[in-house]
Design an enzyme around this catalytic site. Sequence first.
Site, mmCIF file in Angstrom:
data_model
loop_
_atom_site.group_PDB
_atom_site.id
_atom_site.type_symbol
_atom_site.label_atom_id
_atom_site.label_comp_id
_atom_site.label_asym_id
_atom_site.label_seq_id
_atom_site.Cartn_x
_atom_site.Cartn_y
_atom_site.Cartn_z
ATOM 1 N N SER A 30 -14.641 2.545 4.841
ATOM 2 C CA SER A 30 -13.460 1.879 5.395
ATOM 3 C C SER A 30 -13.198 2.403 6.799
ATOM 4 O O SER A 30 -13.448 3.580 7.092
ATOM 5 C CB SER A 30 -12.220 2.139 4.539
ATOM 6 O OG SER A 30 -11.056 1.616 5.176
ATOM 7 N N TYR B 275 -6.449 7.240 -0.041
ATOM 8 C CA TYR B 275 -7.528 6.247 -0.050
ATOM 9 C C TYR B 275 -8.542 6.537 1.046
ATOM 10 O O TYR B 275 -9.753 6.513 0.799
ATOM 11 C CB TYR B 275 -6.932 4.848 0.143
ATOM 12 C CG TYR B 275 -7.972 3.759 0.291
ATOM 13 C CD1 TYR B 275 -8.576 3.204 -0.832
ATOM 14 C CD2 TYR B 275 -8.341 3.275 1.546
ATOM 15 C CE1 TYR B 275 -9.528 2.202 -0.709
ATOM 16 C CE2 TYR B 275 -9.295 2.275 1.682
ATOM 17 C CZ TYR B 275 -9.884 1.741 0.548
ATOM 18 O OH TYR B 275 -10.826 0.751 0.673
#
Length: 254
Positions: A145, A158
């Site tokens: 990400s 996350y």
Amino acid sequence: MSGRLQGKRALVTGSTSNIGRAIAEAFAAEGAHVIVSGRDAERGARVVDGIRARGGRAGFVRADLDGSAEASRALAREAAAALGGGVDVLVNNAGIYPGDTTAGTDEKTFDEVYAVNVKAPFFLTAALAPAMAEAGGGAIINLGSWIARLGVPVGALYSSTKGAMETLTRAWAAEFGPRGVRVNAISPGVILEPGARAARAGAAMMNGTPAGGMGTPQAIAHAAVYLAAEEAAFVHGIVLDVDGGRTTAAVIAT
């Protein structure tokens, strides 16, 4: 499509929606036999039916990747059996995003996010990569990400799991690459299905980027096809940014 994955057997985790679904559909369109996997059998069946309606080969294997080694091993066994005895391409896509602040994150959530986002793909890779090597080779694609490298004020938990997956990508490339298994990662930017309710917030995060807006799941799927195909035979251990330039360039308005 050109059949770039003709004859390949692929497992895509978390592929009943969004990025995972787009990757499964793109793989099937390029000739791969794809196992769609996720927790929701109804959504999985819709993805499989759509692939088959377009002439592709697909099946569904339900899996709740809770981080336990046995859950990952069970998926590896069932997917390999459904594909006729083996997996050539693994996409570690399944993940969860709690989207809370550090102070607002409790221990249970912390453990759950690491279990799903890191432990589950770790043990799934451990179950499949050696078999790929014994069969002559394969490809593993992890999903990272953009917020693993560009900090944002919400989502530290996350982003740390995605940083772990990008680190594992490099380590696995060194571990399995010499045995014929290529391991790479894709780092998506802000990716949303057209018409998604979070579109306004997502669009704001892409202000000042070269792309000037959000990407679609298909943009990630195109990158996954490349990394799975023979064109990427000399590509090992990279994190491919597909983020509209979010982490690499800033556009200054004049």
